[in-house]
Design an enzyme around this catalytic site. Structure first.
Site, short mmCIF file in Angstrom:
data_model
loop_
_atom_site.label_atom_id
_atom_site.label_comp_id
_atom_site.label_asym_id
_atom_site.label_seq_id
_atom_site.Cartn_x
_atom_site.Cartn_y
_atom_site.Cartn_z
N ASP A 1 0.79 -1.23 0.00
CA ASP A 1 0.00 0.00 0.00
C ASP A 1 0.83 1.29 0.00
OD1 ASP A 1 -2.37 1.51 0.03
OD2 ASP A 1 -2.34 1.66 2.20
N ASP B 1 -0.18 -1.26 -6.02
CA ASP B 1 -0.64 -2.63 -5.69
C ASP B 1 -1.67 -3.11 -6.71
OD1 ASP B 1 0.85 -2.43 -3.35
OD2 ASP B 1 -0.84 -1.75 -2.15
N ARG B 2 -2.53 -2.18 -7.12
CA ARG B 2 -3.62 -2.54 -8.03
C ARG B 2 -3.09 -2.91 -9.41
NH1 ARG B 2 -7.50 0.91 -10.90
NH2 ARG B 2 -6.53 2.72 -9.95
N SER C 1 -9.24 -4.61 -12.77
CA SER C 1 -9.40 -3.29 -12.17
C SER C 1 -10.77 -2.74 -12.53
CB SER C 1 -8.30 -2.35 -12.69
OG SER C 1 -8.32 -1.13 -11.98
N ILE D 1 -9.41 -3.56 -7.23
CA ILE D 1 -9.22 -4.86 -7.87
C ILE D 1 -10.39 -5.75 -7.47
CG2 ILE D 1 -7.86 -7.00 -7.71
CD1 ILE D 1 -6.68 -5.01 -9.63
N CYS E 1 -12.57 12.42 -3.28
CA CYS E 1 -12.94 11.11 -2.72
C CYS E 1 -13.09 11.20 -1.19
CB CYS E 1 -11.86 10.09 -3.08
SG CYS E 1 -12.13 8.45 -2.39
N ARG F 1 -3.28 9.34 24.51
CA ARG F 1 -3.07 8.02 25.11
C ARG F 1 -4.33 7.16 24.95
NH1 ARG F 1 0.18 5.90 29.36
NH2 ARG F 1 1.11 7.95 29.68
N ARG G 1 -3.32 8.57 10.75
CA ARG G 1 -3.20 10.03 10.70
C ARG G 1 -3.38 10.68 12.06
NH1 ARG G 1 -1.22 13.04 6.76
NH2 ARG G 1 -2.98 14.42 6.42
#
Length: 382
Positions: free
Chosen positions: A134, A140-141, A152, A158, A214, A281, A295
């Site tokens: 990734d 990867d695709r 695809s 995929i 997206c 935490r 993220r």
């Protein structure tokens, strides 16, 4: 050892260690991908998360000079949540996309690829390889498509005959000349369900994605979410599954083959209000093992605030006021103020009006204005 024999042994071993599908591809330059990536850049469709130069992303030899073949692997993940908790009027819940259920798939696939590498290294002298999952330079695709894992689809995923598009992908460039497998025939046909269903029109045409629009990308950004997308993300905290959910090829596809991929319902469909004041935490303790945490907590908290505004959750007003007044981060403070205006109770609006008098950050002040304007326009229309 004969290369054909080794290939079969790798396939058999892959099944033993839980690799659901494995294919082999040539290391030829990905010319079609290269042209598409150039076009993506020209149209400003890139997400900004891409790694490597155009050459590195399309020429396997740039990653491994002695490259002679690529091994592509796929692992199927679940598409339905067992014992999913219900969202209630006073305890609304958000949702992580299916690709973030269970243990972070990057770790799972890297472990499988390392097991494969050890297996091959025990049989081949001077075995060289480079594995990616990734976040590597190669697509990867594109690799999986060339290796016959699947085709695809128009949803830019995929699609495998066995598991639909609910698969994680990874690959290993090797210095062994394995004979390549044949690609799977594209069978989307005239179907455009994914394009039609995309909430933001990010699927520009079959197989072309404007990443900037997206929702899966937007939920991972750290700044203020653009206004035009706030009503679109609903209760999504991370990622989006719409283009997979509507795909006919995914009908009845739900595989629970890997215990480590089984989701904790309270993690992947968490209550929204506790997210607002969660410490680093606490966030790492609850979400640190899933891919959707990569993220950090800021995008998740911002999305949780937007989700509460989407629900117009009056029970969250007190928490949102606290966040607006006390959170040191302008994006979180401002989004909370906007959400309070959208929820629109008297207490929410008064709190925004009061906080506005002491706020110094221009971005936050703008969000406060947006929230108050939303409230004023909605009361005028009534």
């Amino acid at each position: 050892m004969e290369v054909e024999q080794l290939k079969q042994e790798i396939i058999d071993y892959g099944k033993q260690i839980g690799i659901d599908k494995i294919g082999f591809a040539s290391v030829d330059v990905f010319s079609e991908l290269k042209a598409r990536l150039k076009r993506q850049e020209e149209l400003s469709y890139k997400s900004g998360f891409e790694k490597g130069s155009l050459e590195e992303r399309t020429n396997p030899a740039k990653m491994l000079p002695e490259a002679q073949s690529i091994i592509s692997i796929a692992l199927a993940y679940p598409s339905r949540l067992k014992d999913a908790p219900k969202s209630t009027k006073t305890d609304r819940r958000g949702l992580f996309c299916r690709a973030s259920w269970g243990k972070d798939y990057h770790h799972i696939l890297r472990e499988k690829l390392e097991q494969l590498a050890t297996f091959i290294g025990d049989r081949v002298y001077a075995f060289h390889y480079k594995s990616m999952v990734d976040t590597g330079e190669l697509s990867d695709r594109a690799v999986a498509e060339r290796a016959g894992i699947g085709f695809s689809g128009k949803n830019c995923a995929i699609i495998t005959p066995e598991f639909g598009s609910y698969v994680y992908l990874g690959e290993m460039i090797t210095n062994i000349p394995f004979p390549p497998d044949s690609p799977v025939e594209d069978s989307c046909g005239d179907c455009t369900k994914c394009i039609d269903a995309c909430p933001t029109g990010a699927l520009v045409q079959g197989g072309q994605l404007n990443a900037q629009k997206c929702i899966a990308f937007l939920t991972q950004t750290k700044g203020f979410l653009p206004d035009q997308y706030r009503s679109k993300i609903g209760n999504r905290l991370y990622g989006c599954d719409t283009c997979q959910l509507v795909c006919p090829k995914n009908r009845n596809m739900n595989f629970h083959l890997h215990p480590e991929m089984e989701p904790d319902p309270e993690v992947v469909k968490p209550k929204l209000k506790p997210l607002l004041k969660m410490s680093n935490r606490e966030f790492k303790g609850k979400f640190g093992d899933i891919s959707g945490s990569w993220r950090g907590k800021k995008p998740i908290q911002r999305n949780a605030i937007i989700a509460l505004a989407h629900y117009k959750d009056e029970s969250a007003v007190g928490d949102l006021i606290d966040v607006m007044n006390d959170d040191p981060r302008p994006v979180i403070r401002g989004t909370a103020a906007w959400a309070l205006g959208k929820i629109g109770t008297n207490a929410a609006v008064k709190a925004v009006q009061t906080a506005k008098k002491r706020e110094n950050n221009e971005d936050v002040l703008l969000e406060m204005e947006k929230g108050l304007n939303y409230y004023n326009s909605s009361t005028d229309s009534n």
